[in-house]
Write a protein that holds these residues in place. Structure first.
Motif, PDB file in Angstrom:
ATOM      1  N   THR A 117      -8.746   3.170   7.997  1.00  0.00           N
ATOM      2  CA  THR A 117      -9.801   2.736   7.081  1.00  0.00           C
ATOM      3  C   THR A 117      -9.462   1.388   6.465  1.00  0.00           C
ATOM      4  OG1 THR A 117     -10.292   5.050   6.576  1.00  0.00           O
ATOM      5  CG2 THR A 117     -11.161   3.391   5.058  1.00  0.00           C
ATOM      6  N   LEU A 118      -8.195   1.215   6.089  1.00  0.00           N
ATOM      7  CA  LEU A 118      -7.755  -0.066   5.512  1.00  0.00           C
ATOM      8  C   LEU A 118      -7.930  -1.209   6.505  1.00  0.00           C
ATOM      9  CD1 LEU A 118      -5.750  -1.181   2.984  1.00  0.00           C
ATOM     10  CD2 LEU A 118      -4.322  -1.474   4.991  1.00  0.00           C
ATOM     11  N   ASN A 153     -11.311   4.487  -0.435  1.00  0.00           N
ATOM     12  CA  ASN A 153     -10.376   5.024   0.554  1.00  0.00           C
ATOM     13  C   ASN A 153      -9.554   6.121  -0.118  1.00  0.00           C
ATOM     14  OD1 ASN A 153      -8.452   5.532   2.506  1.00  0.00           O
ATOM     15  ND2 ASN A 153      -8.038   3.390   2.941  1.00  0.00           N
ATOM     16  N   THR A 154      -9.936   7.379   0.112  1.00  0.00           N
ATOM     17  CA  THR A 154      -9.283   8.506  -0.563  1.00  0.00           C
ATOM     18  C   THR A 154      -7.859   8.740  -0.071  1.00  0.00           C
ATOM     19  OG1 THR A 154     -10.262  10.053   1.023  1.00  0.00           O
ATOM     20  CG2 THR A 154     -11.461   9.682  -1.046  1.00  0.00           C
ATOM     21  N   ASN A 155      -7.495   8.197   1.082  1.00  0.00           N
ATOM     22  CA  ASN A 155      -6.147   8.365   1.620  1.00  0.00           C
ATOM     23  C   ASN A 155      -5.212   7.226   1.224  1.00  0.00           C
ATOM     24  OD1 ASN A 155      -6.624  10.818   3.033  1.00  0.00           O
ATOM     25  ND2 ASN A 155      -7.786   9.665   4.521  1.00  0.00           N
ATOM     26  N   LEU A 156      -5.652   6.362   0.357  1.00  0.00           N
ATOM     27  CA  LEU A 156      -4.838   5.259  -0.146  1.00  0.00           C
ATOM     28  C   LEU A 156      -4.509   5.573  -1.601  1.00  0.00           C
ATOM     29  CD1 LEU A 156      -3.680   2.408   0.371  1.00  0.00           C
ATOM     30  CD2 LEU A 156      -5.892   1.485  -0.299  1.00  0.00           C
ATOM     31  N   ASP A 164     -11.583  -2.047   6.846  1.00  0.00           N
ATOM     32  CA  ASP A 164     -12.071  -2.784   5.671  1.00  0.00           C
ATOM     33  C   ASP A 164     -11.617  -4.237   5.715  1.00  0.00           C
ATOM     34  OD1 ASP A 164     -13.304  -0.517   4.690  1.00  0.00           O
ATOM     35  OD2 ASP A 164     -11.687  -0.018   3.293  1.00  0.00           O
ATOM     36  N   GLY A 218      -5.927   6.788   6.450  1.00  0.00           N
ATOM     37  CA  GLY A 218      -5.951   5.761   5.411  1.00  0.00           C
ATOM     38  C   GLY A 218      -5.694   4.379   5.968  1.00  0.00           C
ATOM     39  N   TYR A 255       0.542   5.471   0.772  1.00  0.00           N
ATOM     40  CA  TYR A 255      -0.265   6.540   1.363  1.00  0.00           C
ATOM     41  C   TYR A 255       0.410   7.886   1.145  1.00  0.00           C
ATOM     42  CZ  TYR A 255      -2.170   2.571   3.882  1.00  0.00           C
ATOM     43  OH  TYR A 255      -2.735   1.367   4.190  1.00  0.00           O
ATOM     44  N   GLN A 292     -13.715  -2.149  -2.465  1.00  0.00           N
ATOM     45  CA  GLN A 292     -13.838  -1.332  -1.257  1.00  0.00           C
ATOM     46  C   GLN A 292     -12.683  -0.334  -1.131  1.00  0.00           C
ATOM     47  OE1 GLN A 292     -16.507  -1.472   0.829  1.00  0.00           O
ATOM     48  NE2 GLN A 292     -15.660   0.249   1.953  1.00  0.00           N
ATOM     49  N   PHE A 293     -11.468  -0.744  -1.494  1.00  0.00           N
ATOM     50  CA  PHE A 293     -10.292   0.128  -1.368  1.00  0.00           C
ATOM     51  C   PHE A 293     -10.385   1.346  -2.277  1.00  0.00           C
ATOM     52  CE2 PHE A 293      -7.089  -3.330   0.159  1.00  0.00           C
ATOM     53  CZ  PHE A 293      -7.755  -3.377   1.363  1.00  0.00           C
ATOM     54  N   THR A 352       0.841  -1.194   0.000  1.00  0.00           N
ATOM     55  CA  THR A 352       0.000   0.000   0.000  1.00  0.00           C
ATOM     56  C   THR A 352       0.876   1.243   0.000  1.00  0.00           C
ATOM     57  OG1 THR A 352      -0.137  -0.065   2.416  1.00  0.00           O
ATOM     58  CG2 THR A 352      -1.918  -1.118   1.201  1.00  0.00           C
TER      59      THR A 352
END
Length: 96
Positions: A23-24, A80-83, A27, A20, A10, A76-77, A8
């Motif tokens: 949230t990850l 995630n706007t921070n990923l 999820d 991020g 970020y 789903q990922f 990942t």
């Protein structure tokens, strides 16, 4: 359950990185994925600009998941706007 590596990336800002990552993790827990190991790779230059970012904070996770859930996680990922970026890689088990 199969073993995967999840790389990942970020943004560098601490608040975006923490948001991020939180949230990850949420999820992954929602889809019943087990995190075996988290390995930070530090801050690095990106080969090309992603979401107007030239550098990113890299984190490698070793996870166990049902193969059918990987497509759901992928979908789903995307929310995630921070990923910035992510990649699933199946870890092949060694045959004895």
């Amino acid at each position: 359950m199969r073993k995967y590596e999840l790389m990942t990336i970020y943004p560098l800002e601490d608040e975006k990185y923490k948001a991020g990552l939180d949230t990850l993790r949420a999820d992954l827990a929602k889809f019943g994925v087990e995190i075996e190991k988290e390995e930070p790779f530090g801050d690095r230059d990106l080969t090309y600009e992603v979401k107007k970012q030239k550098r990113g904070r890299f984190l490698l996770l070793t996870i166990k998941s049902n193969p059918a859930k990987i497509a759901d996680l992928d979908a789903q990922f995307k929310f995630n706007t921070n990923l910035l970026k992510y990649l699933f890689v199946l870890v092949e088990e060694k045959k004895a």
